[in-house]
Write an enzyme that holds these catalytic residues in place. Structure first.
Site, mmCIF file in Angstrom:
data_model
loop_
_atom_site.group_PDB
_atom_site.id
_atom_site.type_symbol
_atom_site.label_atom_id
_atom_site.label_comp_id
_atom_site.label_asym_id
_atom_site.label_seq_id
_atom_site.Cartn_x
_atom_site.Cartn_y
_atom_site.Cartn_z
ATOM 1 N N GLY A 205 0.794 -0.948 0.035
ATOM 2 C CA GLY A 205 -0.249 -0.104 -0.112
ATOM 3 C C GLY A 205 1.520 0.795 -0.700
ATOM 4 O O GLY A 205 1.965 1.320 -0.400
ATOM 5 N N CYS A 206 0.726 2.186 0.852
ATOM 6 C CA CYS A 206 1.096 3.520 0.711
ATOM 7 C C CYS A 206 2.077 3.715 1.142
ATOM 8 O O CYS A 206 2.209 2.797 2.188
ATOM 9 C CB CYS A 206 0.373 4.616 1.464
ATOM 10 S SG CYS A 206 1.084 5.648 2.203
ATOM 11 N N PHE A 207 3.204 4.097 0.574
ATOM 12 C CA PHE A 207 5.074 3.684 1.504
ATOM 13 C C PHE A 207 4.922 4.434 3.063
ATOM 14 O O PHE A 207 5.767 4.020 3.591
ATOM 15 C CB PHE A 207 5.820 4.062 0.395
ATOM 16 C CG PHE A 207 5.938 4.645 -0.279
ATOM 17 C CD1 PHE A 207 4.831 6.338 0.256
ATOM 18 C CD2 PHE A 207 6.536 5.201 -1.460
ATOM 19 C CE1 PHE A 207 5.519 7.658 -0.601
ATOM 20 C CE2 PHE A 207 6.630 6.051 -2.637
ATOM 21 C CZ PHE A 207 5.724 7.137 -1.656
ATOM 22 N N TRP A 208 4.920 5.443 2.962
ATOM 23 C CA TRP A 208 5.268 6.560 4.002
ATOM 24 C C TRP A 208 4.080 5.179 5.084
ATOM 25 O O TRP A 208 4.879 4.932 6.147
ATOM 26 C CB TRP A 208 3.480 7.365 3.932
ATOM 27 C CG TRP A 208 3.932 8.405 2.839
ATOM 28 C CD1 TRP A 208 4.451 8.915 2.713
ATOM 29 C CD2 TRP A 208 2.627 9.134 3.343
ATOM 30 N NE1 TRP A 208 4.530 9.298 1.784
ATOM 31 C CE2 TRP A 208 3.421 10.255 1.995
ATOM 32 C CE3 TRP A 208 1.328 10.176 3.496
ATOM 33 C CZ2 TRP A 208 2.600 11.345 0.939
ATOM 34 C CZ3 TRP A 208 0.702 10.563 2.194
ATOM 35 C CH2 TRP A 208 1.592 11.208 1.375
ATOM 36 N N CYS A 209 3.486 4.900 4.941
ATOM 37 C CA CYS A 209 2.390 3.178 5.528
ATOM 38 C C CYS A 209 4.016 2.083 6.586
ATOM 39 O O CYS A 209 4.575 1.960 7.627
ATOM 40 C CB CYS A 209 1.434 2.217 6.033
ATOM 41 S SG CYS A 209 0.482 3.742 5.589
#
Length: 179
Positions: free
Chosen positions: A14-18
């Site tokens: 998913g989102c790489f920030w997560c």
């Protein structure tokens, strides 16, 4: 890499920030870099291009880890339990091929371990696991503003409502693996 105990792993969940925020807390992880991989257009893609969903790239993280402290298998278990590996091209409200669940392996040993871990974990999920296992071709580092994103933006809504609960889940399930 000067230290021969250091290895690389590349995951898209998913989102790489997560995923970056999750792996930054894991003991034995030396560095986490957000980036892009798996695309089908030439050149270094931008975040804007990735978000269009037209490049074929996934948002990924590259993890440099000390194999004497944490194994690749342990990293995979953390990866598989801190995102939903059963949703195709989606994590929560984030939708598109750039948010697919993927393990990019760096060598045949990593491929074998990934296949074993996925097979062992599949019975624990109600729905079929759709995590892709593919060879790493090219990793493109994301722009600077996407590096260490959660640490620098904890007050933002996305961080509060999406990343903070993922970190709570990590701390609950994997307390023994944290820094």
């Amino acid at each position: 890499m000067a230290n021969k105990n250091l290895e690389l792993a590349t995951f898209g969940g998913g989102c790489f920030w997560c995923t970056e925020a999750v792996f930054q807390e894991v003991k034995g992880v030396e560095k986490v870099v957000s980036g892009y991989s798996g695309g089908n257009v030439p050149g270094h893609p931008t975040y804007r291009e990735i978000c269009s969903g037209l490049t074929g790239h996934a948002e990924v993280i590259q993890v440099m880890f000390n194999a004497h402290t944490i194994s690749y298998e342990e990293l995979l278990v953390i990866f598989m339990t801190t995102h939903d590996p059963t949703t195709l091209n989606r994590q929560g409200a984030d939708r598109g091929t750039q948010y697919r669940s993927v393990i990019y392996y760096h060598n045949e040993k990593q491929k074998e371990i990934a296949e074993i871990v996925l097979k062992e974990m599949t019975p624990y999920y109600e729905n079929p696991v759709v995590t892709e296992i593919s060879p790493l071709d090219v990793f493109y580092e994301a722009e600077r503003e996407h590096q260490d994103y959660y640490s620098n933006n904890q007050e933002q809504g996305y961080c509060s409502f999406v990343i903070t609960p993922k970190l709570a889940k990590l701390r609950k399930l994997h307390a023994d693996k944290l820094k």
